[in-house]
Each structure stands twice: as structure tokens, then as C-alpha cells.
Design an enzyme around this catalytic site. Structure first.
Site, PDB file in Angstrom:
ATOM      1  CE  LYS A  14      31.571  31.560 -10.439  1.00 56.86           C
ATOM      2  NZ  LYS A  14      32.601  31.851 -10.604  1.00 56.86           N
ATOM      3  CG  HIS A  47      39.262  34.224  -8.701  1.00 58.63           C
ATOM      4  ND1 HIS A  47      39.469  34.357  -7.368  1.00 58.63           N
ATOM      5  CD2 HIS A  47      38.040  33.908  -8.746  1.00 58.63           C
ATOM      6  CE1 HIS A  47      38.616  33.779  -6.839  1.00 58.63           C
ATOM      7  NE2 HIS A  47      37.724  33.339  -7.676  1.00 58.63           N
TER       8      HIS A  47
HETATM    9 MG    MG Z   1      36.658  30.586 -11.930  1.00 63.89          MG
END
Ligand code: MG
Length: 406
Positions: free
Chosen positions: A196, A334
Site C-alpha cells: 500500500k 480483490h
Molecule cells: Mg486496492
């Protein structure tokens, strides 16, 4: 989608007899002492009156990760519709098993088009349990059941590509702890990793990327997910700053509906862009295809098969994007959980996310399931195979046994 049907008048038709839901906390971190935004997810246990091995078949599902629990919608709208439905509205023609597409129509009865909000997640949660129960009743692993009823005759893939997702920012010792986490992913057998970015200054994002790339076999084994955090200015700045870093892909680069900014970033970035995680319907997917600036030959589609009203909604999105010229290899759903593993295998999608250290006990693979050179094989137990993941099954089994206070 199958039409309405009639079953033999003298045949017994199976039913859903109980649905239970509970909200449970989840964390982005392996270390439970780290704050994680008070994230939750819903777990559901859906009991049928079909008996296998002396027990009623129970399907399990949960709300994937990232969008909080859905208890109100499940308890007030969608579970009551399933429980009130006639067996003939839920079951296959023989009355012997759930027809997940018919059950989906029951859940959505009366719902207006558009305005997806979070109901798409609530429906997807129950949908996961319906597919789990249906595959258990059929006595086959879910990937085989999906291939049979929605795979168009294709043979499921015995193994699928998988990467390790995680790498959330640590509140202290970030780079050192990030690198430890990635080393542990590699030690498990993953070859590709996603981390991230977007939570701090751009220079910090670049540092995180370079630190992890130094651990991998090649720079393009790393994807970076900006979690839709960048505004237009930061998105374009990041696209320019990262375009020579040879990322596997650059994900969620701006607000999910800001197609103008996304298309502008595609123009300056050159490498693969990944999008679609926070879009929930075929209509939104069509807008992404038309206006998002993406290139079917290069870019990645992240739609979550739970958050998109479950698998029937996800199949509509696949159809929409295929109509726009997208290959199935572009779909990397996802979620990072076992349901997606079956979906990818059955439908021949590009590959699957796994969250080895995040969102326990929902992330990670089943017991004894290890990647080999970045590929995994779906569990062979009937259904999704949650029963083969000890920590997660304990949570579901507790829900199924709980006394329900209504
Ligand atoms: Mg994502």
C-alpha cells in the site's frame, strides 16, 4: 439467467431454513496491537434442510474485506427474503439443490436499479454462503460447481497465479517492518507482492516501493496500491514519479469514479494501471471501460466478486468488459480469500490476491496450502473449503451453533 420453473408437484423441494449473521473485527496487521481503523466484516451461516453425512448442509460466507460489516441490511432485507421464499423460487428444477441465480433474484426482489451503496456487499455476503452450500450439496469443490453452472463448458484451472497482498503502513519502524513482512511472503512461496502507498508524502511512497523492489527477483514483481487516496494533483504527480519504477501495476490511483483524472494519469504513466475494486455494478464497469482511459491489452481489473452483488453480479461485469474487448486474463479480483481462488480457477481469470498476514482469519490459505512458484491449487473439499482452514472454520462453526436471539 435461468427462467422461472416448476418442479414436480409430488417432489420435495429443498429450502433455506436459517440464516445467521454476526459482525467480527478484522485487522490489516498481523500484530493485533496496531490500530486498523476499527474494520469489521459480516460472517453468515446459511442452513439448508438438505442432509449430508447426517447433518444439515450449512453454507458460510463473509463480506470480503475493506467495506465493514453489513448486519443491518442482511438481517432486515436480504436474509428474510431468502427465508420467506418458496423452495421452488430458490431450488433447481429437480428441487434437490439451491440454484444460486434464482436465490440471487429472490434477494434482489423489489430493489431498484442503481444507487448501489452497500447493499451490493450485503447481497454478496449471502451469495457466497449460497454458493458454498450449493457446492456442498453437489459434493464438489466450488470451482468445479461454478465451472459446471457458469463456466460455459470450460475446464477449471488446476492451479492459478497468486500474489501476496499486504504491506500496509506501520505506525513506527515502517520500512524495516514492511521489509520483514515481504520477506515472510517470499518465504511462503509467493513471487509477486502488492503493498500500500498513498497514506503519506509521495517521497515516502517511493521509499517503500524501492525498499521492497530490492527484495524481489525483479522490480516488476511488485504492485503498488494507492487505495484511492490521491486527489487529482497528487495522482498525476505520483504517475510521473513512479513511471520509471517498472511496477507490475499501479492500483487505485484516484477516486474510483474520477475517470477524468485516471485517464490523464494513464497518459503520463505508461505502465499497467489497476482499477475497479470500488465499483460494484456492470453499469459502473461500462463507464470505467468507456471513460477511464484503460487499455484492455495492458491494464488490470480488480472487481471483487463479493462486493459486486456476489458472483451473479460479477459475471455480468465480466460479460460487460468482454464486450468491451477485455480478456479474462485482465481480471485479478480483490479480496484475498478462498472464494476468489475458486472463482479464478473456474472462470479462467488472470490470478488471485492472497492476504497471508492481513485480515486474519479470513486472509491466507487453507491449512497446508502453499504456493509453488507463485501458483496455488484450490482446496478439494466440497464447497469453498472453509472447513480446511482451522482458524476460520472455528469462527463459522461457532456462529452456526449459537443460540439465536430474535
Ligand atoms: Mg486496492
Amino acid at each position: 439467467m435461468p427462467g422461472r420453473h416448476t418442479s414436480p408437484s409430488n417432489a420435495r423441494v429443498m429450502r433455506i431454513v436459517d440464516v445467521r449473521e454476526r459482525s467480527v473485527p478484522i485487522s490489516r496487521y498481523n500484530d493485533p496491537s496496531l490500530p486498523s481503523g476499527a474494520l469489521t466484516t459480516s460472517i453468515v451461516a446459511l442452513t439448508t434442510d438438505v442432509v449430508r453425512a447426517g447433518k444439515p448442509v450449512v453454507g458460510y460466507g463473509f463480506s470480503s474485506v475493506g467495506r465493514y460489516a453489513q448486519g443491518g441490511l442482511i438481517r432486515e432485507r436480504f436474509a428474510p427474503r431468502l427465508l420467506a421464499a418458496a423452495g421452488t423460487d430458490l431450488a433447481n428444477d429437480a428441487g434437490t439443490n439451491l440454484d444460486p441465480f434464482r436465490a440471487w433474484s429472490v434477494m434482489l426482489k423489489g430493489e431498484k436499479p442503481g444507487g448501489h451503496g452497500e447493499r451490493c456487499v450485503a447481497v454478496g455476503t449471502l451469495d457466497m454462503a449460497i454458493w458454498d452450500a450449493a457446492a456442498k450439496i453437489a459434493g464438489v469443490p466450488l470451482y468445479r460447481f461454478i465451472a459446471d453452472v457458469a463456466g460455459g463448458g470450460r475446464t477449471p484451472d488446476a492451479t492459478i497465479a497468486a500474489y501476496a497482498g499486504g504491506g500496509y503502513p506501520y505506525p513506527s519502524d515502517d520500512l524495516a517492518r514492511l521489509c520483514d513482512e515481504v520477506r515472510a511472503m517470499l518465504a511462503q512461496g509467493f513471487t509477486h507482492v502488492k503493498i500500500k502507498i498513498g497514506a503519506g508524502p509521495l517521497e515516502r511512497d517511493v521509499e517503500r516501493i524501492e525498499a521492497v523492489q530490492a527484495l524481489l527477483a525483479a522490480p516488476n514483481h511488485l504492485a503498488a496500491d494507492a487505495m484511492n487516496a490521491y486527489d487529482a494533483e497528487r495522482c498525476l504527480a505520483a504517475a510521473k514519479a513512479l513511471r520509471n519504477h517498472h511496477l507490475w501495476w499501479f492500483e487505485d490511483i484516484c477516486d474510483p469514479l474520477d475517470f477524468e483524472t485516471q485517464a490523464a494519469a494513464v497518459d503520463v504513466y505508461h505502465g499497467a494501471i489497476a482499477a475497479g475494486e470500488a465499483l460494484f455494478s456492470a453499469a459502473e464497469a461500462k463507464l470505467l471501460d468507456r471513460y477511464g482511459g484503460l487499455r484492455p491489452a495492458k491494464d488490470i481489473l480488480l472487481f471483487d466478486p463479493v462486493h459486486t452483488y456476489g458472483l451473479p453480479g460479477y459475471l455480468r461485469i465480466i460479460q460487460t468488459m468482454e464486450d468491451g474487448g477485455w480478456p479474462r486474463s485482465a481480471f485479478w479480483p480483490h479480496g484475498g480469500h478462498l472464494f476468489c481462488v475458486h472463482v479464478v480457477s473456474a472462470l479462467g481469470l488472470g490470478g488471485c490476491e492472497v492476504n497471508p498476514f492481513s485480515f486474519a482469519p479470513f486472509g491466507g490459505l487453507a491449512d497446508g496450502m502453499m504456493p509453488q512458484d507463485g501458483r496455488i491449487a484450490p482446496p478439494q473439499a466440497p464447497g469453498i473449503g472453509f472447513e480446511t482452514k482451522t482458524d476460520l472454520h472455528a469462527l463459522f462453526a461457532l456462529l452456526a451453533r449459537e443460540e439465536v436471539v430474535r
